[in-house]
Motif scaffolding. Structure first.
Motif, mmCIF file in Angstrom:
data_model
loop_
_atom_site.group_PDB
_atom_site.id
_atom_site.type_symbol
_atom_site.label_atom_id
_atom_site.label_comp_id
_atom_site.label_asym_id
_atom_site.label_seq_id
_atom_site.Cartn_x
_atom_site.Cartn_y
_atom_site.Cartn_z
ATOM 1 N N ASP A 168 8.859 -11.128 3.261
ATOM 2 C CA ASP A 168 10.050 -10.597 2.596
ATOM 3 C C ASP A 168 9.811 -9.191 2.071
ATOM 4 N N ALA A 169 8.608 -8.948 1.537
ATOM 5 C CA ALA A 169 8.293 -7.602 1.060
ATOM 6 C C ALA A 169 8.281 -6.611 2.221
ATOM 7 N N ALA A 170 7.774 -7.027 3.380
ATOM 8 C CA ALA A 170 7.759 -6.145 4.547
ATOM 9 C C ALA A 170 9.170 -5.834 5.022
ATOM 10 N N LEU A 171 10.060 -6.813 4.976
ATOM 11 C CA LEU A 171 11.448 -6.577 5.372
ATOM 12 C C LEU A 171 12.132 -5.582 4.444
ATOM 13 N N LEU A 172 11.915 -5.741 3.144
ATOM 14 C CA LEU A 172 12.509 -4.814 2.184
ATOM 15 C C LEU A 172 11.943 -3.416 2.370
ATOM 16 N N ARG A 173 10.643 -3.336 2.638
ATOM 17 C CA ARG A 173 10.019 -2.019 2.813
ATOM 18 C C ARG A 173 10.565 -1.325 4.049
ATOM 19 N N GLN A 174 10.671 -2.042 5.150
ATOM 20 C CA GLN A 174 11.166 -1.424 6.371
ATOM 21 C C GLN A 174 12.606 -0.964 6.209
ATOM 22 N N GLU A 175 13.405 -1.742 5.533
ATOM 23 C CA GLU A 175 14.812 -1.389 5.370
ATOM 24 C C GLU A 175 14.981 -0.120 4.554
ATOM 25 N N SER A 176 14.113 0.090 3.574
ATOM 26 C CA SER A 176 14.246 1.261 2.715
ATOM 27 C C SER A 176 13.519 2.483 3.261
ATOM 28 N N GLU A 177 12.424 2.283 4.026
ATOM 29 C CA GLU A 177 11.623 3.408 4.488
ATOM 30 C C GLU A 177 11.822 3.747 5.957
ATOM 31 N N ALA A 209 0.837 -1.202 0.000
ATOM 32 C CA ALA A 209 0.000 0.000 0.000
ATOM 33 C C ALA A 209 0.867 1.246 0.000
ATOM 34 N N PRO A 210 0.585 2.236 -0.877
ATOM 35 C CA PRO A 210 1.500 3.371 -1.072
ATOM 36 C C PRO A 210 1.385 4.466 -0.023
ATOM 37 N N VAL A 211 1.109 4.122 1.231
ATOM 38 C CA VAL A 211 1.094 5.119 2.293
ATOM 39 C C VAL A 211 2.521 5.397 2.746
ATOM 40 N N THR A 212 2.704 6.504 3.441
ATOM 41 C CA THR A 212 3.978 6.759 4.111
ATOM 42 C C THR A 212 3.896 6.062 5.462
ATOM 43 N N ALA A 213 4.377 4.847 5.513
ATOM 44 C CA ALA A 213 4.118 3.977 6.655
ATOM 45 C C ALA A 213 5.022 4.310 7.834
ATOM 46 N N GLY A 214 4.401 4.351 9.012
ATOM 47 C CA GLY A 214 5.166 4.425 10.251
ATOM 48 C C GLY A 214 5.275 3.080 10.922
ATOM 49 N N LEU A 215 4.424 2.132 10.521
ATOM 50 C CA LEU A 215 4.418 0.789 11.103
ATOM 51 C C LEU A 215 3.876 -0.195 10.086
ATOM 52 N N VAL A 216 4.554 -1.323 9.964
ATOM 53 C CA VAL A 216 4.087 -2.449 9.144
ATOM 54 C C VAL A 216 4.033 -3.672 10.046
ATOM 55 N N VAL A 217 2.883 -4.353 10.048
ATOM 56 C CA VAL A 217 2.687 -5.536 10.884
ATOM 57 C C VAL A 217 2.258 -6.695 10.000
ATOM 58 N N VAL A 218 2.894 -7.844 10.183
ATOM 59 C CA VAL A 218 2.488 -9.076 9.512
ATOM 60 C C VAL A 218 2.068 -10.051 10.593
ATOM 61 N N TRP A 219 0.810 -10.479 10.552
ATOM 62 C CA TRP A 219 0.293 -11.422 11.538
ATOM 63 C C TRP A 219 0.391 -12.845 11.017
ATOM 64 N N ASP A 220 0.965 -13.736 11.833
ATOM 65 C CA ASP A 220 1.001 -15.174 11.544
ATOM 66 C C ASP A 220 1.677 -15.451 10.209
ATOM 67 N N ASP A 221 2.941 -15.042 10.101
ATOM 68 C CA ASP A 221 3.633 -15.117 8.809
ATOM 69 C C ASP A 221 3.864 -16.541 8.333
ATOM 70 N N GLY A 222 3.617 -17.541 9.186
ATOM 71 C CA GLY A 222 3.738 -18.922 8.731
ATOM 72 C C GLY A 222 2.554 -19.418 7.935
ATOM 73 N N ASP A 223 1.480 -18.645 7.880
ATOM 74 C CA ASP A 223 0.307 -19.047 7.112
ATOM 75 C C ASP A 223 0.643 -19.046 5.620
ATOM 76 N N PRO A 224 0.413 -20.154 4.908
ATOM 77 C CA PRO A 224 0.757 -20.208 3.480
ATOM 78 C C PRO A 224 -0.001 -19.197 2.635
ATOM 79 N N LEU A 225 -1.118 -18.655 3.139
ATOM 80 C CA LEU A 225 -1.860 -17.658 2.370
ATOM 81 C C LEU A 225 -1.077 -16.362 2.206
ATOM 82 N N LEU A 226 -0.037 -16.151 3.005
ATOM 83 C CA LEU A 226 0.790 -14.953 2.850
ATOM 84 C C LEU A 226 1.865 -15.136 1.785
#
Length: 652
Positions: free
Chosen positions: A281-290, A252-269
């Motif tokens: 992995d996308a959340a990790l890349l986003r946090q590292e850059s933003e 999502a193209p917001v200026t994020a102050g927080l990104v949360v991934v719940w239950d990352d072991g779920d295959p639906l993610l």
């Protein structure tokens, strides 16, 4: 602008062709007027002789007006749907996965809805929690040591959610809502990524208590196209908001102050579409850059997250006071009983006593009546004569039906002993409900699975037979939880089956009322011990230690290379120049199917430090094969070479 100069647009084409995954220069004619970066355009593609869609990434002025350039044909919309931060994220995600940026953008930017766009005005008000809502959020966050520091300083953490029910809401939902409320109060946006619609709905309910409703933006596949486009336009605005959605919400193209991934072991993610990037992995890349705060929360912990905790990349955050479920184990030896009985006496007595007070949860592995049948004489699995799929029964006495093609098998005979008799080999949710209904007379039985979705049950006595992941919430929590079919679940030939079972069982145990017994039936060993001691992080740590000598993920990254034998050989030869270890490549081996020419598959294991080089080489190989195939007019239904990085369950 001097007479010798002209305006140009650098355009990213919306095309699946790997050779077009770069920026192309187009001239901007004066009649188009001002053109902002991020808008949709239509441009000619000379090599194909047609007009294609694209996004303007940059607008520039060049002095060489004589350079031959095609012109932008039209601006589709003046709304800049591709802000620079979204393009940079898509580019980085695609490069890490050896994929195309346009494939990533296709996951997040909805199709244009003209009416919704015309009605949209970029003037959303700035909203924040009131004093009472902020106080409630701070009360929830205070239970977790150091979490407030992570949120305020833009840190990264793995959070063990408290398995509790409070006022009808699960503890994890209240935790995530409180973290989002604190971030919103600080004037920043939050992205909350949920595996499925059940988790999303429960989180939306928890958010109602701590944030104004106009601050919440839904982003999920159940929305109608106009609603999804309106939600996307809202995320383009500067006013902070809370985005709640499925795996693609992480972009999502917001200026994020927080990104949360719940239950990352779920295959639906895990994204099933190219470039197959997991939301984690996308959340990790986003946090590292933003530089936003990042939380991976769950009742269990994946080996990927535990690896990052062990390396110090994530902080381990837990509750200061943990009230854990009371887990009781029934070993396989206790299951020595008549064939029709599935519960040991301890679990049966606990379920009977609890069913007199309120709902009891019984978790099973599969839906239906009997998911599989075997020969009654020699126990050979019953298979379909047409496609080889497994035969199952929809109800007692029903004609066997193939689970793959759906054909009936009324005249089935065993290929091994020619017997026409069949036997039920396993019990699904409906058969289990029938058996328990006879064992618990007078108690209502509720089936909850994919065919019978149930969101909530009241506090009246009941037996709730649910498949894994389909367990409804119970008012006040379940008075007892019985986890059946554990040995069958653990028999799956899956590298991560231990992690998956621990996640299924932990999420079910978290639905129990305080002090209610949780019976795990027929399982012992490391997974059962981890559940009984509620030490899921320790189990993930031991899994990492076991996989490290074999270079299994996530201790190493894995790339799957598939295509014609010649294309795979060329790709592997290019990788040979990177000086990877001698045992890095497994295969190639033939791929089952009727492809012409036949296809082969190879796995490449490599360290994280070599990830950029491996992805670059494999992407170049994909582009080269695509270009050569086009020149040779070899337009096959499938690409000559496909690459997929970081697959969750490589067939080692």
């Amino acid at each position: 602008m001097s007479p010798e100069s002209r305006r140009i647009a650098r355009v990213l084409l919306d095309s699946p062709l790997p050779q077009l995954d770069r920026l192309f220069d187009y001239a901007l004619p004066a009649e188009l007027g001002p053109v902002e970066p991020g808008v949709r355009v239509k441009v000619p593609l000379r090599t194909a002789g047609r007009v294609v869609d694209g996004y303007v990434v940059e607008v520039d002025v060049e002095s060489d007006a004589e350079r031959p350039l095609s012109e932008v044909e039209t601006v589709v919309s003046a709304v800049p749907v591709l802000p620079d931060r979204l393009y940079r994220l898509a580019r980085r995600v695609a490069d890490r996965a050896a994929g195309s940026a346009s494939d990533v953008l296709r996951l997040v930017i909805p199709k244009r809805q003209v009416r919704a766009e015309k009605a949209w005005r970029a003037d959303a008000p700035v909203v924040a929690p009131d004093a009472e809502q902020s106080a409630e959020a701070e009360r929830v966050l205070a239970a977790y040591d150091g979490l407030d520091v992570v949120l305020d300083e833009g840190g990264r953490a793995a959070v063990e959610a408290i398995p509790q029910l409070d006022d009808g809401a699960q503890g994890w939902a209240r935790l995530l809502a409180a973290a989002a409320a604190r971030t919103l109060a600080a004037g920043r946006s939050t992205i909350l990524v949920m595996p499925d619609h059940r988790d999303l709905d429960r989180l939306l309910t928890a958010l109602e208590a701590v944030v104004p409703p106009e601050a919440v933006v839904r982003h999920d596949s159940r929305q109608a196209n106009p609603d999804r486009y309106r939600a996307f336009l809202r995320t383009l605005e500067d006013a902070p908001c809370i985005v709640v959605g499925n795996r693609s919400a992480v972009y999502a193209p917001v200026t994020a102050g927080l990104v949360v991934v719940w239950d990352d072991g779920d295959p639906l993610l895990g994204e099933p579409l190219a470039p197959y990037v997991h939301a984690r992995d996308a959340a990790l890349l986003r946090q590292e850059s933003e530089g936003s705060a990042l939380l991976f929360a769950g009742h269990t912990r994946t080996t990927e997250v535990e690896r990052l905790v062990a390396r110090g990349w994530l902080r381990d955050v837990r509750a200061g006071r943990r009230v854990l479920p009371r887990v009781l184990l029934s070993t396989p030896q206790e299951l020595e009983r008549p064939a029709a009985q599935r519960l040991p006496s301890s679990a049966f007595l606990a379920a009977r006593a609890a069913a007199a007070e309120g709902p009891v949860l019984v978790q099973v592995s599969r839906p239906g009546f009997s998911p599989s049948l075997v020969c009654a004489d020699c126990r050979t699995p019953a298979r379909c004569a047409h496609c080889g799929g497994p035969l199952g029964a929809r109800h007692r006495g029903a004609v066997p039906v193939c689970g793959w093609c759906g054909r009936g098998a009324s005249a089935w005979t065993c290929p091994a002993c020619s017997s026409p008799r069949l036997r039920l080999a396993s019990s699904g949710s409906e058969r289990t409900a029938e058996e328990l209904g006879r064992a618990f007379p007078g108690v209502r039985v509720i089936v909850a699975d994919g065919s019978h979705p149930v969101e909530r049950v009241d506090a009246r006595p009941a037996l709730v037979v649910a498949t894994r992941g389909a367990e409804p919430l119970a008012e006040g929590g379940y008075r007892a939880v019985v986890l059946l079919d554990g040995p069958r679940m653990l028999q799956s030939p899956d590298l991560r089956i231990g992690e998956a079972c621990l996640r299924w069982w932990s999420n079910a145990a978290a639905l129990a009322a305080p002090g209610a017994p949780v019976h795990l039936v027929g399982v012992d060993g490391a997974v059962a011990k981890a559940l009984a001691t509620w030490n899921q992080a320790g189990y993930a740590r031991s899994e990492l230690e076991n996989r490290a000598p074999l270079h299994m993920p996530p201790t190493a990254r894995v790339a799957l290379v598939e295509g014609t034998s010649a294309a795979v050989a060329r790709a592997l030869a290019a990788l040979g120049e990177l000086s990877l270890p001698s045992d890095a490549v497994l295969g190639p081996v033939p791929v089952e199917g009727d492809d012409d020419p036949p296809r082969v598959r190879a796995l490449v294991r490599f360290d994280y430090g070599a990830g950029v080089r491996v992805a670059t080489v494999l992407r170049a190989a994909v582009v080269a094969e695509a270009v050569n195939g086009r020149r040779g007019r070899a337009r096959a239904a499938r690409s000559a070479l496909t690459v997929r990085l970081d697959i969750l369950d490589p067939e080692l």
